[in-house]
Design an enzyme around this catalytic site. Structure first.
Site, PDB file in Angstrom:
ATOM      1  CD1 TRP A 100       1.512   1.968 -25.883  1.00  0.00           C
ATOM      2  CD2 TRP A 100       0.460   0.650 -24.426  1.00  0.00           C
ATOM      3  NE1 TRP A 100       0.713   2.754 -25.087  1.00  0.00           N
ATOM      4  CE2 TRP A 100       0.053   1.979 -24.186  1.00  0.00           C
ATOM      5  CE3 TRP A 100      -0.075  -0.366 -23.624  1.00  0.00           C
ATOM      6  CZ2 TRP A 100      -0.854   2.334 -23.194  1.00  0.00           C
ATOM      7  CZ3 TRP A 100      -0.983  -0.019 -22.631  1.00  0.00           C
ATOM      8  CH2 TRP A 100      -1.371   1.306 -22.419  1.00  0.00           C
ATOM      9  CG  ASP A 167      -0.754  -3.495 -30.123  1.00  0.00           C
ATOM     10  OD1 ASP A 167      -1.795  -3.073 -30.648  1.00  0.00           O
ATOM     11  OD2 ASP A 167      -0.351  -3.118 -29.005  1.00  0.00           O
ATOM     12  CE  LYS A 191      -5.009   4.076 -29.200  1.00  0.00           C
ATOM     13  NZ  LYS A 191      -4.483   4.932 -28.169  1.00  0.00           N
TER      14      LYS A 191
END
Lengths: 355, 355
Positions: A100, A167, A191
């Site tokens: 990511w 992030d 999440k």
């Protein structure tokens, strides 16, 4: 009963789901569904206000920061961050701690120079890179606080003289952070915060407006701040369920209380992995994540039978990401420690049977 | 019982809401909520496949087109369209039929030249501009098929030798369209298709890839097509409810059947507005929308008391947009004709009382 170890969209508190379902039929007894009321209605404005208030309260967001609920996931932030912060003649510093992070830095390259100041790519991201100097002349430093795929987590954030953009998709609200240390924090909801479909962005107002580039309205933090996350129709349901989840977190005692629980949960599981000769953890001990616990088997041929046992016990979502293999137990805020015990029992039972 | 004339997020079928609520608690009996399963699970992939299939079936989408469910609303498409289609040295033609069309063309100006070939701005958008020539050298022609705020609708699409891009946010699935006439069709879900949080995009593959510019992944139609709307985590719930709504539409006989109902509904209401001396319609008769019926009172002082009467009768969401005033009855697919009768009765009762 299922024990949901899925990596995301992940487990949500049962009471949140019940409240959300009720609101889909009749929202707060108004005779209309939450899905069919105007986002400009007093009812929804109260939801959005409450969600923003809970974020500020739970993370102790200081003055001078704006809290946004946007669309497009962290992947849109990968572009939005450099769009707003990286001058075309400037550079940005990225720490590459996983796929990511890699995607984030690739997007930044569209807008200016990217300096990858550290990477653990050569070891398939089994650790968090730490030996680097943050270049003082970069526009910002980009970090990923938790790497879902590899099960690594940044336990200590580096000191930085430039704005830090982070992030936090897979560990936001799982532990205390000092928001004042960051220029931008962003996180896809799916999440620890809510369902897929909204993205939390916490942005320090003063770092904006320093780039000349013309920015499309939807990608312009200032436009979104001015519109109070309602420049256009927001993702009403995802924001509502996030608000409910944050409220649940508050009722549990907030991030400090949940962080203790998360530590306790991950300890039980890592202890078993370290103790049980059949299993082994895959990443550097000091970088082990309290959100995603990745492990493999000493004998890979036993992985399928173990998955089968898990399935029989209602343990779902623990197959590892294809780039790591083995298992990944995601143990987000809403996962009760009892589910960890069920998994540990299964590991012990399996080891006993296959001695 | 409420009669929901809200402009959007708007009314959804009751059975869809019930199914959606059930899925929030337990999706298809799998023991997990729809909100907490992976978007890569077989369960969700089936939902997305079904949603795409229903779009293709209901709109008879020909070969060579891709169907996407994205995030960010039509407002993100305002930028994404020129990002992908407008060369920096080229121009695009826009018809300015309302505030949303205006927002779309403003975004396009960031990317190239914009030729506003027709506008009804001078009359506060009370009609659809029709007298214009589509420039053959423009990259595309941008239209808005229905103007929610003003209650105007494009009943006949112009002939065009260049790709036509159309914002159909407020009338998609309300009538038959010939998809082959369009290069791109886009629509925020929250009127006729589902809840806020996803955007339908139907794109003709061959018009892509003709612009040199580097495009961030999330804004790149080709990346989204390649990822099958799953380049990143999609807005699971919004797509699911859209799928249910499209399924409902199919069970009602599809777009041709619903178009007849919509015509019948709008006729009852326009007939009353034209007949009742207390009310008057605000826009050009030939451009009247079958989705949003805008009207005012001959005596504006009576508007508040009429709203009060509506409120008493469970009629909600009919206050007009502030830029038009008066009333706006949005009569989307899911609104039953019985709700129109309740409104018409209220208009008659009010006129009788205030003679």
């Amino acid at each position: 009963m299922k024990h949901n170890f899925g990596a995301g969209p992940g487990i949500l508190p049962h009471e949140v789901l019940k409240q959300a379902a009720a609101a889909v039929v009749d929202f707060n007894g108004i005779g209309l569904s939450l899905l069919e009321i105007s986002h400009r209605s007093a009812e929804f404005e109260a939801v959005l206000d409450e969600a923003v208030k809970l974020v500020k309260e739970l993370l102790e967001v200081p003055e001078g920061y704006s809290v946004l609920f946007l669309q497009g996931g962290a992947s849109t932030q990968f572009a939005m961050v450099p769009y707003n912060l990286l001058p075309s003649t400037g550079k940005a510093a990225y720490v590459e701690s996983g796929v990511w992070a890699n995607k984030a830095l690739k997007e930044a390259k569209f807008f200016g120079e990217v300096d990858v100041i550290a990477s653990s790519k050569e070891s398939n991201f089994t650790y968090i890179p730490k030996d680097y100097t943050v270049p003082a002349d970069a526009a910002y430093l980009h970090l990923t606080s938790n790497n879902t795929i590899y099960g690594t987590q940044l336990h200590e954030f580096p000191a930085s003289s430039i704005p830090v953009v982070c992030d936090m998709s897979s560990d936001i609200f799982s532990r205390k952070i000092n928001v004042a240390d960051f220029g931008i924090i962003y996180a896809g909801a799916q999440k620890n915060m809510g369902p897929a479909g909204t993205t939390l962005v916490i942005v320090k107002d003063e770092i904006l407006g320093k780039v000349d580039r013309k920015i499309p309205a939807m990608l312009n933090y200032r436009v979104q701040i001015e519109g109070g996350s309602m420049y256009n129709t927001p993702p009403v349901f995802a924001i509502y369920v996030s608000m409910l989840t944050l409220n649940w977190l508050k009722s549990k005692g907030g991030v400090e209380a949940i962080a203790k629980e998360n530590k306790a949960k991950s300890k039980v599981l890592y202890d078993e992995i370290d103790r049980n000769p059949m299993f082994k953890a895959v990443c550097a001990v000091e970088d082990r994540s309290d959100m995603n616990v990745c492990f493999v088997m000493e004998n890979p041929e036993l992985e399928k039978p173990f998955l089968k046992l898990c399935d029989e016990k209602g343990i779902v979502g623990i197959k590892g990401h294809r780039s790591v293999g083995g298992f990944r137990a995601s143990i987000y805020n809403a996962l009760p420690i009892t589910s960890i015990y069920v998994l540990v029992d299964a590991m012990q039972e399996f080891a006993e049977k296959n001695k």
